[in-house]
Design an enzyme around this catalytic site. Sequence first.
Site, PDB file in Angstrom:
ATOM      1  N   LYS A   1       0.857  -1.195   0.000  1.00 38.81           N
ATOM      2  CA  LYS A   1       0.000   0.000   0.000  1.00 38.81           C
ATOM      3  C   LYS A   1       0.885   1.234   0.000  1.00 38.81           C
ATOM      4  O   LYS A   1       1.957   1.238   0.630  1.00 38.81           O
ATOM      5  CB  LYS A   1      -0.900  -0.059   1.240  1.00 38.81           C
TER       6      LYS A   1
ATOM      7  N   SER B   1      -9.708   1.568   2.863  1.00 42.50           N
ATOM      8  CA  SER B   1      -8.839   2.383   2.053  1.00 42.50           C
ATOM      9  C   SER B   1      -7.799   1.576   1.263  1.00 42.50           C
ATOM     10  O   SER B   1      -7.212   2.120   0.333  1.00 42.50           O
ATOM     11  CB  SER B   1      -8.108   3.403   2.938  1.00 42.50           C
TER      12      SER B   1
ATOM     13  N   SER C   1      -9.860  -1.099   6.871  1.00 42.61           N
ATOM     14  CA  SER C   1      -9.310  -0.905   5.522  1.00 42.61           C
ATOM     15  C   SER C   1      -8.638  -2.101   4.894  1.00 42.61           C
ATOM     16  O   SER C   1      -8.308  -2.060   3.717  1.00 42.61           O
ATOM     17  CB  SER C   1      -8.314   0.245   5.535  1.00 42.61           C
TER      18      SER C   1
HETATM   19  N1  GLN Z   1     -13.091   3.525   6.387  1.00 39.52           N
HETATM   20  C1  GLN Z   1     -12.426   3.912   7.578  1.00 39.52           C
HETATM   21  C2  GLN Z   1     -12.054   5.363   7.546  1.00 39.52           C
HETATM   22  O1  GLN Z   1     -12.344   5.978   6.594  1.00 39.52           O
HETATM   23  C3  GLN Z   1     -11.235   3.037   7.833  1.00 39.52           C
HETATM   24  C4  GLN Z   1     -10.009   3.474   7.169  1.00 39.52           C
HETATM   25  C5  GLN Z   1      -8.843   2.612   7.488  1.00 39.52           C
HETATM   26  O2  GLN Z   1      -8.988   1.539   8.082  1.00 39.52           O
HETATM   27  N2  GLN Z   1      -7.677   3.105   7.141  1.00 39.52           N
HETATM   28  O3  GLN Z   1     -11.515   5.889   8.448  1.00 39.52           O
END
Ligand code: GLN
Length: 475
Positions: free
Chosen positions: A77, A152, A176
């Site tokens: 990532k 994400s 994410s």
């Molecule tokens: N969807 C969650 C957020 O927007 C989780 C994001 C993540 O785990 N990095 O914060």
Amino acid sequence: MKVYDRLSDLHVDLLSGTFSAMDWVNHHIAAIEAQNKELNAFVEIFYQEARDRATVLDQKIKFGKPGKLAGLVVGIKDNICYKGMGLSAGSRMLENFQSLFSATVVERLLAEDAIIIGRLNCDEFAMGSSNETSFYGPVRNPIDTTKVPGGSSGGSAAAVAAGLCQVALGSDTGGSIRQPASFTGTFGLKPTYGRVSRHGLIAFASSFDQIGPIARSTEDLAVVMEVIAGDDQFDATASTQEVPAYSAKLKEENNQGYRIAVLRDTVENDGVDKEIREHMLAKISELRQAGHQVDLVDFPYFDYLVPIYYLIATAEASSNLARFDGVHFGYRSPKGTDLESIYKHSRAEGFGSEVKRRIILGTFVLSSGYYDAYYGSAQKARNFITKKMRDILDEYDFMLTPTSPGTAFSIGIERDNPVQMYLEDIFTVMANISGMPSISVPTGIHTNGLPYGIQFTGKYFGELDLLRISQQVKS
Ligand code: GLN
């Protein structure tokens, strides 16, 4: 060339010389070049590095002792440092930034001869559930390219699902790794907080963040976990607890009957897709037939989870992202004329709107007049929820829920509705709030043609049991 879902299968061919590591790397590069225009999963291919490592690995295969992950093609990532490579966290703010050192997880993968093929698109600073907040544009879901891959770590999941790499590393602050795994039919593991070093991960919300793998099999999750997990002098929150030999243990016969708590809302709440609820009921009977004890357990706190998560995550983000000001790090606007205007213009131009929304919210909840009402209360509620989850896991081995209330949604439809987007995280944030490990296992295909997963959340450092139950229930 074949697609291998398990490293052990790849090794049968690679280590016997059916093809070389260089062939294998070139095969992936060609696949990425062919598909990335449409998927937008990779932000950058590490051509030179990957080929250099393939050359070395081919020598080791012939004359030496290749490492445990020999030839495993991994994508990382775009928020994980790899020395000398670009790193942007999906943000304009870091557009031309290069990593000054490698993350501990990267060092460990390389030490075992994995080949890191490139960096993967993600929501800006890992904030999002659809990969639509990236400066590099949305990633498309390879199962249906009109849909998001989740976020994400959307590029990570899409790349694994499309066979552009065998395993990817993602980060999971509120879901994410698991939600994109669910949306793309892959396996995703968020380890216990502290199981994997965060050194070299761009921090979003430091008390929630964990790095973990996305793969096409539990076996690959296991072998990667045993390489990346463990104590690290560069991360004071990394646990000294010994790392189990996950992959060897996963191979042993295991007839253990587990006790599983299905959280009642997940099968009764009509906010969850009807087919997914029916699938949960079917899984419950399958698990019972397989000899597990499965009970429906009340957990009447779902309404609090998303607010607790977003209060704490944004507070931590506002502090972590303060360093991106055009002076310490990141994009500097040419419009700046003095220190304050450099800060203002650089941050206004460098960050996208979701990141700004969160910095503003986080700064607000930490401000002196509101600290107790918001941040302080959220911390108390976090402790309360963690205690309730621990109480359940005193009696059960796992909590079971769907990973997400629905399947992958269409690109664009939730982009302008942040609250709706935040509600996507209803089932995943609890593992981050409590620090418990949690896994998404692909078990269903919806009549709309899209895959989805179910999620087991386990006891602290219970990754091995999560892998074992996933092995049993995967479809
Ligand atoms: N969807 C969650 C957020 O927007 C989780 C994001 C993540 O785990 N990095 O914060």
